[in-house]
Enzyme design. Structure first.
Site, PDB file in Angstrom:
ATOM      1  CB  CYS A  94      38.965  89.434 116.464  1.00 33.94           C
ATOM      2  SG  CYS A  94      38.102  87.885 116.660  1.00 33.94           S
ATOM      3  NE  ARG A 128      34.011  81.711 119.546  1.00 34.71           N
ATOM      4  CZ  ARG A 128      33.642  82.494 118.549  1.00 34.71           C
ATOM      5  NH1 ARG A 128      33.104  81.969 117.464  1.00 34.71           N
ATOM      6  NH2 ARG A 128      33.795  83.799 118.612  1.00 34.71           N
ATOM      7  CG  HIS A 193      40.019  89.795 121.625  1.00 31.33           C
ATOM      8  ND1 HIS A 193      39.534  90.808 120.851  1.00 31.33           N
ATOM      9  CD2 HIS A 193      39.556  88.643 121.062  1.00 31.33           C
ATOM     10  CE1 HIS A 193      38.798  90.306 119.870  1.00 31.33           C
ATOM     11  NE2 HIS A 193      38.800  88.991 119.958  1.00 31.33           N
TER      12      HIS A 193
END
Lengths: 248, 473
Positions: A94, A128, A193
């Site tokens: 990220c 997002r 993640h």
């Protein structure tokens, strides 16, 4: 045989469970009788390129990310470049991925320069991307994880994607690519993640094998032949399989 | 609809009350917000008019965590002192929910039968609601970046609450241990440009935790880094130095560059977190004569003790008699599921919600200290849980490494949980995976020996599923 892991900014980039990746590297090394040492590297600390075998950098919130970008440029850019040239394996997730690239262009301010180790650039996007991800790697194996980013990353000629998204948005929601691997095959970036490495043990071994071969050559490969504990392997595999089943 | 005011309000109240009853009788929802919505449609000033009838105290509670518990405890304290108290008890914390709670306490003639209003208010609704309820006090619990909402909008939330305090015209009761909350008093001392505020002196009361002891906590084999937000000075952005962390980023801080520091609290709490109970000792300097008292807290987790401290501080601030405090606290029953002790088939079961690393940190400390506990951890990743289970890796499950009995994991993400425990160092032989939540629950229950209890650590939807299943048996 010993593996030294530099964990960059563990106190600042600590809100996304990325710590699990370091734990996975340690466990899979220790299972094979390889000693593993984790060296936390915080703001102001120096990184010794010759002393590390694997560098990990996770993701954080915007404010911490800015602080880290500034500290990287001031205190660690040269050492990271030297380490990369030595063949030290690196994984950025990220924000960590974005900082391995050339720059990050925020929505309303000047671009923040990255380390330029991975040939990619990131621009803040309007949307997002949040959700589970399934990635298919070039060899057909899968990666499972969770993405949460608004940065849109575009890959240059000097990298190949880590894989193609089967579920999720990946680098930019457009070209189906996810993550990046340098031409040298030693520098990795991804948005996954989850934590990523605990439930993707094949990737953990890939990173571990490459990291050990730099310092130990053939002996590293031999060490990797040692099997990990079947019980741990079973738990890792079933977590991977479970994510595939839930996201079918 | 244009109706004369003397007619409008009774019609609005009448219709809304009728609707509330109808919803409850027909079982179509709990009737918490809709009557308020309808009432406000018929009379847009209904909230203002009804709140104005609260002649003793109007108090609003805002902040990111702990609003419901703090409001519930405070309302219970007020009732114990004999005040008719309105409280939006079911967590409907926006304008319609506030209005509905007042309608509920209003006669058909429009007469409110209450003197105290305790309102839990959503942060974003506070500025507007404050203009209508004109609360005497605003209590701000804390500002935690929600683990599931990582958009870095905490500053926006802080500004909304400050605007709400400014709009109320009243004072503030602030958590001294949260830098972004205590800074509100500094910000609000300056005349607010955007609101045309006069900058008059607003009373400020602080509460804070002086120390926390864990007498039963087993030591960790190796230290684990506490997942906390790194906090910079809210006034000058230099790093803050902490002498003590109590919970997450709450603690005793001062700025390394400017004068900003944790203010001395008017009401201080010393908390003892034993395995099976917690004790809150408070020292209050609000009035000329200092007051000290000790309260048993029947809810697990440090956060609940801090919520009670906040409620006690507010109660003492608005003049609740100290004699009523113990009674009121005794009568408060924990919010559904947040920490539920119950008997199932005659066996003791405790449920403690886990949803993020900071909350889980406290829950795990409590669970690890329980000597006769069998553990069931249930991890779902549905929308209400937060889809991302990465947080499991930030929570210190290392506390369970030496737990003497097997640990069962369940829920959609049981495998991730099992893997996390294995990496923490729990031997694989002591881990059991059972996907079916109620199946896992009952097999754990059946395995309880003698005086053992079952301790369940579920995520939100898992807790809900278990509570429903147990209710409808």
């Amino acid at each position: 045989m010993k593996l030294v892991i530099a964990h960059l900014y563990p106190a600042h980039l600590n809100m996304y469970g990325d710590r699990g990746n370091v734990l996975a590297m340690v466990h899979r090394a220790q299972c094979r009788g390889i000693e593993a040492e984790v060296v936390p590297v915080g703001p102001g600390d120096t990184l010794v390129p010759e002393a590390v075998d694997f560098v990990f950098m996770g993701g954080g919130q915007d404010a911490q990310q800015m602080l880290v970008a500034d500290d990287l440029a001031r205190h660690k850019a040269d050492a990271m470049r030297q380490a990369a040239e030595r063949g030290v394996v690196m994984l950025g997730i990220c924000g960590g991925y974005q900082m391995l690239g050339h720059y990050y262009q925020p929505y309303d301010s000047d671009p923040i320069p990255g380390l330029g180790l991975l040939d990619c650039t990131t621009v803040a996007g309007p949307e997002r991307f949040i959700g589970n991800v399934v990635v298919v790697r070039p060899d057909g194996s899968t990666l499972v994880g969770f993405e949460n980013h608004s940065g849109l990353t575009t890959l240059g000629q000097g990298v190949v994607p880590l894989g193609t998204v089967k579920l999720g948005k990946g680098n930019n929601g457009q070209d189906g690519s996810e993550g990046a691997v340098s031409a040298s095959g030693t520098l990795y970036g991804t948005y996954l993640h989850g934590s990523l490495l605990p439930k993707n043990p094949s990737l953990t071994d890939e990173l571990l094998g490459k990291a050990l071969s730099v310092r130990y050559g053939e002996a590293g490969a031999v060490a990797m032949q040692q099997p990990v504990s079947p019980a741990l392997q079973a738990l890792e595999t079933s977590a991977h399989q479970r994510a595939l089943v839930l996201n079918r | 609809m244009i109706l004369p005011d003397w007619f409008q309000r009774p019609v609005a109240i009448h219709t809304a009350k009728l609707l509330g009853n109808l919803i409850r009788v027909t079982g179509q929802g709990s009737g918490t917000s809709l009557p308020g919505k309808v009432g406000l449609k018929l009379d847009p000033n209904l909230l203002k008019k009804l709140a104005a009838q609260l002649n003793k105290t109007r108090l609003a509670i805002s902040g990111t965590n702990g609003k419901s518990t703090t409001a519930g405890v405070l309302a219970s304290l007020c009732k114990a002192d004999g005040f008719n108290t309105v409280h939006n008890a079911l967590g409907a914390n926006m304008k319609p929910g506030l209005t509905a709670s007042l309608i509920e306490a209003t006669s058909l003639a429009g007469q409110l039968n209450a003197d105290v209003g305790i309102f839990e208010v959503d942060e974003a609704s506070l500025p507007q609601c404050a203009l209508e309820i004109r609360q005497d006090w605003t209590l701000v619990t804390n500002l935690f970046r929600d683990q599931l909402d990582r958009y870095g909008e905490l500053d926006t939330t802080a500004k909304l609450i400050e605007q709400g305090i400014a709009n109320s015209g009243g004072g503030m009761i602030l958590n001294a241990d949260d830098p972004m909350v205590s800074a509100m008093a500094v910000h609000l001392k300056q005349p607010a440009k955007t609101t045309g505020g006069s900058g008059f002196h607003r009373p400020v009361i602080y509460y804070g935790v002086s120390s926390v002891d864990y007498p039963d906590l087993p030591p960790l084999d190796s230290p684990v880094a506490f997942p906390r937000e790194v906090t910079d000075c809210p006034l000058c952005q230099a790093p803050l130095h902490y002498d003590l962390f109590t919970y997450g980023h709450l603690g005793h801080y001062h700025c390394t560059a400017c004068d900003f520091a944790r203010p001395d609290p008017h009401v201080q709490g010393h908390i003892v977190m034993a395995a099976d109970h917690s004790i809150l000792k408070i020292h209050c300097n609000l009035n000329h004569t200092p007051y000290e008292a000790t309260f048993p807290i029947n809810m697990p987790g440090l956060y609940n003790s801090i919520n009670v401290l906040a409620a006690l501080c507010a109660a003492l601030t608005i003049g609740i008699q100290p004699a009523a405090l113990n009674v009121g606290l005794d009568r408060y029953r924990g919010l559904f599921g947040r920490a539920e002790h119950q008997l199932v088939d005659g066996k003791p079961v405790t449920m403690m919600l886990i949803k993020n690393p900071i909350g889980a940190w406290e829950v795990l400390k409590v669970a690890a200290g329980l000597p006769k506990a069998r553990l069931l951890i249930v991890i779902n990743d549905d929308y209400a849980d937060g889809r991302d289970i990465s947080w499991l890796w930030d929570a210190p499950f290392e506390y369970l490494v030496n737990h003497p009995t097997p640990i069962t994991v369940s829920g959609k993400r049981a495998e991730d949980m099992a893997l996390r425990l294995a990496y923490a160092g729990v031997p694989e032989t002591r881990l059991h995976v059972e996907h079916d939540i109620m199946g896992a629950f009952h097999s754990c229950l059946n395995q309880l020996d003698g005086d053992e209890q079952l301790v369940v650590l579920p995520t939100y939807t898992a807790l809900l599923a278990m509570s429903l299943a147990l209710k409808t048996r």
